[in-house]
Design an enzyme around this catalytic site. Structure first.
Site, PDB file in Angstrom:
ATOM      1  N   ARG A  38      66.296 -37.404 -39.760  1.00  0.00           N
ATOM      2  CA  ARG A  38      67.667 -37.903 -39.549  1.00  0.00           C
ATOM      3  C   ARG A  38      68.714 -36.570 -39.634  1.00  0.00           C
ATOM      4  O   ARG A  38      69.786 -36.670 -38.841  1.00  0.00           O
ATOM      5  CB  ARG A  38      68.123 -38.770 -40.946  1.00  0.00           C
ATOM      6  CG  ARG A  38      68.948 -39.948 -40.321  1.00  0.00           C
ATOM      7  CD  ARG A  38      69.168 -40.861 -41.157  1.00  0.00           C
ATOM      8  NE  ARG A  38      69.594 -42.331 -40.530  1.00  0.00           N
ATOM      9  CZ  ARG A  38      69.954 -43.337 -40.904  1.00  0.00           C
ATOM     10  NH1 ARG A  38      70.261 -43.388 -42.206  1.00  0.00           N
ATOM     11  NH2 ARG A  38      70.261 -44.566 -40.338  1.00  0.00           N
ATOM     12  N   PRO A  89      68.964 -51.765 -50.495  1.00  0.00           N
ATOM     13  CA  PRO A  89      68.619 -53.202 -49.641  1.00  0.00           C
ATOM     14  C   PRO A  89      68.180 -54.038 -50.986  1.00  0.00           C
ATOM     15  O   PRO A  89      68.444 -53.885 -52.060  1.00  0.00           O
ATOM     16  CB  PRO A  89      67.367 -52.570 -49.344  1.00  0.00           C
ATOM     17  CG  PRO A  89      66.912 -51.497 -49.978  1.00  0.00           C
ATOM     18  CD  PRO A  89      67.958 -50.979 -50.428  1.00  0.00           C
ATOM     19  N   CYS A 272      74.711 -55.582 -44.032  1.00  0.00           N
ATOM     20  CA  CYS A 272      75.659 -55.922 -45.399  1.00  0.00           C
ATOM     21  C   CYS A 272      75.596 -57.319 -45.950  1.00  0.00           C
ATOM     22  O   CYS A 272      75.472 -57.532 -46.824  1.00  0.00           O
ATOM     23  CB  CYS A 272      76.887 -54.942 -45.372  1.00  0.00           C
ATOM     24  SG  CYS A 272      76.582 -53.163 -45.235  1.00  0.00           S
ATOM     25  N   GLN A 274      74.508 -60.228 -45.408  1.00  0.00           N
ATOM     26  CA  GLN A 274      73.460 -60.997 -46.220  1.00  0.00           C
ATOM     27  C   GLN A 274      73.154 -60.315 -47.711  1.00  0.00           C
ATOM     28  O   GLN A 274      72.927 -60.979 -48.722  1.00  0.00           O
ATOM     29  CB  GLN A 274      72.090 -61.461 -45.297  1.00  0.00           C
ATOM     30  CG  GLN A 274      70.994 -61.988 -46.171  1.00  0.00           C
ATOM     31  CD  GLN A 274      70.092 -62.585 -45.273  1.00  0.00           C
ATOM     32  OE1 GLN A 274      70.277 -63.336 -44.294  1.00  0.00           O
ATOM     33  NE2 GLN A 274      68.705 -62.048 -45.477  1.00  0.00           N
TER      34      GLN A 274
HETATM   35  P1  NAI Z   1      71.068 -46.001 -44.398  1.00  0.00           P
HETATM   36  O1  NAI Z   1      70.119 -46.593 -44.442  1.00  0.00           O
HETATM   37  O2  NAI Z   1      71.907 -45.792 -42.753  1.00  0.00           O
HETATM   38  O3  NAI Z   1      71.372 -44.576 -45.141  1.00  0.00           O
HETATM   39  C1  NAI Z   1      70.925 -44.095 -46.380  1.00  0.00           C
HETATM   40  C2  NAI Z   1      70.330 -42.694 -46.125  1.00  0.00           C
HETATM   41  O4  NAI Z   1      70.103 -42.464 -47.538  1.00  0.00           O
HETATM   42  C3  NAI Z   1      68.907 -42.848 -45.406  1.00  0.00           C
HETATM   43  O5  NAI Z   1      69.098 -41.842 -44.441  1.00  0.00           O
HETATM   44  C4  NAI Z   1      68.286 -42.272 -46.557  1.00  0.00           C
HETATM   45  O6  NAI Z   1      67.061 -41.395 -45.974  1.00  0.00           O
HETATM   46  C5  NAI Z   1      68.965 -41.660 -47.635  1.00  0.00           C
HETATM   47  N1  NAI Z   1      68.545 -41.686 -49.007  1.00  0.00           N
HETATM   48  C6  NAI Z   1      67.715 -42.514 -49.625  1.00  0.00           C
HETATM   49  N2  NAI Z   1      67.438 -42.003 -51.087  1.00  0.00           N
HETATM   50  C7  NAI Z   1      67.786 -40.488 -51.031  1.00  0.00           C
HETATM   51  C8  NAI Z   1      68.035 -39.553 -51.958  1.00  0.00           C
HETATM   52  N3  NAI Z   1      67.410 -40.068 -53.001  1.00  0.00           N
HETATM   53  N4  NAI Z   1      68.073 -38.423 -51.423  1.00  0.00           N
HETATM   54  C9  NAI Z   1      68.698 -38.129 -50.181  1.00  0.00           C
HETATM   55  N5  NAI Z   1      69.005 -39.132 -49.452  1.00  0.00           N
HETATM   56  C10 NAI Z   1      68.408 -40.193 -49.545  1.00  0.00           C
HETATM   57  O7  NAI Z   1      72.355 -46.889 -45.306  1.00  0.00           O
HETATM   58  P2  NAI Z   1      73.886 -47.148 -44.817  1.00  0.00           P
HETATM   59  O8  NAI Z   1      73.961 -48.212 -43.728  1.00  0.00           O
HETATM   60  O9  NAI Z   1      74.453 -45.678 -44.574  1.00  0.00           O
HETATM   61  O10 NAI Z   1      74.379 -47.833 -45.999  1.00  0.00           O
HETATM   62  C11 NAI Z   1      74.450 -46.929 -47.343  1.00  0.00           C
HETATM   63  C12 NAI Z   1      75.168 -47.860 -48.377  1.00  0.00           C
HETATM   64  O11 NAI Z   1      76.510 -48.087 -47.963  1.00  0.00           O
HETATM   65  C13 NAI Z   1      74.543 -49.023 -48.645  1.00  0.00           C
HETATM   66  O12 NAI Z   1      74.707 -49.436 -50.108  1.00  0.00           O
HETATM   67  C14 NAI Z   1      75.420 -50.054 -47.745  1.00  0.00           C
HETATM   68  O13 NAI Z   1      75.491 -51.487 -48.459  1.00  0.00           O
HETATM   69  C15 NAI Z   1      76.815 -49.574 -47.802  1.00  0.00           C
HETATM   70  N6  NAI Z   1      77.705 -49.807 -46.886  1.00  0.00           N
HETATM   71  C16 NAI Z   1      77.234 -49.716 -45.318  1.00  0.00           C
HETATM   72  C17 NAI Z   1      78.104 -50.154 -44.530  1.00  0.00           C
HETATM   73  C18 NAI Z   1      77.410 -50.297 -43.022  1.00  0.00           C
HETATM   74  O14 NAI Z   1      78.341 -50.749 -42.324  1.00  0.00           O
HETATM   75  N7  NAI Z   1      76.263 -49.761 -42.766  1.00  0.00           N
HETATM   76  C19 NAI Z   1      79.377 -50.493 -44.558  1.00  0.00           C
HETATM   77  C20 NAI Z   1      79.830 -50.038 -46.125  1.00  0.00           C
HETATM   78  C21 NAI Z   1      79.070 -50.026 -47.063  1.00  0.00           C
END
Ligand code: NAI
Length: 480
Positions: A38, A89, A272, A274
């Protein structure tokens, strides 16, 4: 120079930090992730996510005050403000499986912060988390603090995929929750000053921690509830001859209701809605609020019903079998202008049709074949019954073909399902498509984007969600 580090370079961490770096040239922003692939993608010309306007901002700031790195500990230890934007998740096993948010990634990030920090830090919850998570994080940090002081803030993200940059540039609101202590208020002020570089002060809402955490879950629950409400109406419209677009227009004209987010469709998706509603349901259950939990659970049940209803409509319209028939699937992403397929309704619809032995030919302008195959071969996450999960069999996977063109997808097809509202689908040459399809040729519009009258004139049998059924469909067995 204030230093910000964001843990998690995903759909939220990447765009939010890029915009902070762009709007605040005096702030150094490092986005770190444990995923080497990534981070490599963020540092390349092929960004890991598609989002209109994102590439431009990243290329302007990258290497100046915006850095993407796998050196997680180094950047965390150097930062003054640490955003945690890791994935949260739904738990698939153990206590709360199928509902509770899995905070494994969050907890490991918090422990790592405690391990490597050498100066006082503000730790910001950017991920969507259950209400009261900040208290748990605070405990982990303070019990491993070595004299370092931490302030935890909740700053949930409200961006929508597909319009992330626009939403971040011009947010309806920025929400910051913190402790009601002098230290907490000072931390709120520090974060507020970052956003104040471009967000008008009256749009920055400051609350206590629990209100901020709960507001994010509540906001997603309200949004999803609107979709399930209009989708529930769409079923009634089909049964009665009403037209859901006319009904939602009339309803939305009431200022108290408003017109946005009232489009009937095959169902909501995305990472998000669900998961956040399930998390809310679990929190309600843990607090003994069974009726409240059941109320919100219905929003997901109606969404599942809508996806099933769509599959049943396709099968029943085509003489009650799609076995051996080619069905074109146009659109796989959960909405237009994103390549994200997490929880996309296309997964359930495709699995339903494959289950009835259809041959699928899938086209989406932003989703790769690898991703589609991965999504369809993965075990289906059944929130209501998370233990009994079955993967798709390899035989079924042979019924699947992924192509890079809508015309190739529809050639010789018996039916066409529109599952994502990509703009390019509105301007397809449907006469050409009709000429190359088997007859009778069916169109099932899961997003209500096509002009069904025009398609009927060409010769198609058309189904649009929540719209009056044409004669053919009325004669077919009722769909439950
Ligand atoms: P994502 O899965 O795209 O990104 C999360 C990243 O965190 C991954 O690249 C993963 O490798 C990294 N990660 C996990 N554990 C780690 C660690 N210990 N150290 C370093 N990196 C680590 O997730 P996304 O979509 O960005 O969502 C993140 C949060 O934001 C979730 O809680 C989600 O519910 C929330 N959110 C998401 C939205 C969306 O539209 N995708 C909108 C608003 C909030």
């Amino acid at each position: 120079m204030v230093k910000i580090c964001c843990i998690g370079a995903g759909y939220v961490g990447g765009p939010t930090m890029a915009v902070i770096a762009f709007k605040c040239p005096a702030i150094e922003v490092a986005v770190v992730d444990i995923s080497v692939a990534r981070i490599a993608a963020w540092n390349s010309d092929q960004l890991p996510i598609y989002e209109p306007g994102l590439e431009d901002i990243v290329t302007q700031c990258r290497g100046k005050n915006l850095f993407f790195s796998t050196e997680v500990e180094k950047h965390v230890s150097e930062a003054d403000i640490i955003f945690v934007s890791v994935n949260t998740p739904t738990k698939t096993r153990g206590l709360g499986a199928g509902k509770a948010a899995d905070l494994t990634y969050w907890e490991s990030a918090a422990r790592m912060i405690a391990d490597v920090s050498k100066n006082d830090k503000i730790v910001v919850e950017k991920s969507t988390v259950p209400v009261k998570t900040a208290e748990a994080i605070e405990k982990i940090l303070t019990h491993n603090s070595n004299g370092i002081k931490y302030q935890i803030l909740s700053n949930p993200e409200f961006l929508a995929e597909g319009t992330a940059i626009q939403d971040l540039f011009n947010p309806d609101r920025v929400l910051i929750g913190g402790r009601e202590t002098p230290g907490g208020q000072k931390a709120i002020q520090t974060l507020k000053e970052v956003y104040a570089h471009w967000v008008p002060e009256d749009r920055i809402i400051c609350t206590n921690l629990w209100s901020a955490e709960l507001s994010k879950l509540a906001a997603n629950a309200f949004l999803a509830q609107r979709i399930s409400s209009v989708n529930a109406m769409s079923a009634l419209c089909e049964a009665t001859g009403a037209d859901v677009t006319q009904v939602s227009h009339a309803v939305g004209k009431d200022m108290r209701v408003g017109s946005k987010f009232l489009n009937a469709s095959v169902g909501f998706g995305g990472s998000c809605f669900q998961k956040d509603i399930l998390s809310l349901v679990y929190i309600c259950e843990c607090n003994g609020l069974k009726e409240v939990a059941n109320y919100w659970k219905q929003v997901i049940q109606v969404n599942d019903y809508q996806k099933n209803r769509f599959v049943n409509r396709v099968v029943s319209s085509m003489f009650n079998t799609v076995s051996g028939k080619k069905i074109a699937i146009l659109g796989f992403a959960f909405k237009k202008d994103t390549g994200d397929t997490r929880e996309t309704p296309a997964i359930d619809v495709c699995k339903g049709l494959l289950g009835d032995n259809a041959n699928l030919s899938i086209y989406d302008p932003q989703v790769t074949e690898d991703q589609i195959r991965k999504d369809l071969s993965m075990r289906k996450f059944d929130w209501d019954n998370p233990i009994h999960l079955q993967p798709m069999s390899p035989t079924v996977m042979k019924q699947l073909n992924v192509v890079w063109d809508a015309y190739a997808a529809t050639k010789d097809a018996h039916g066409l399902c529109l599952l994502t509202e990509w703009d390019e689908f509105k301007t397809l040459d449907f006469k050409k498509i009709y000429d190359n399809m088997q007859k009778p040729a069916f169109v099932f519009d899961g997003r209500n984007i096509i002009d069904e009258q025009k398609l009927r004139e060409i010769g198609f049998i058309v189904y649009s969600i929540g719209k009056p059924l044409d004669g053919w469909l009325k004669d077919m067995p009722a769909v439950a």
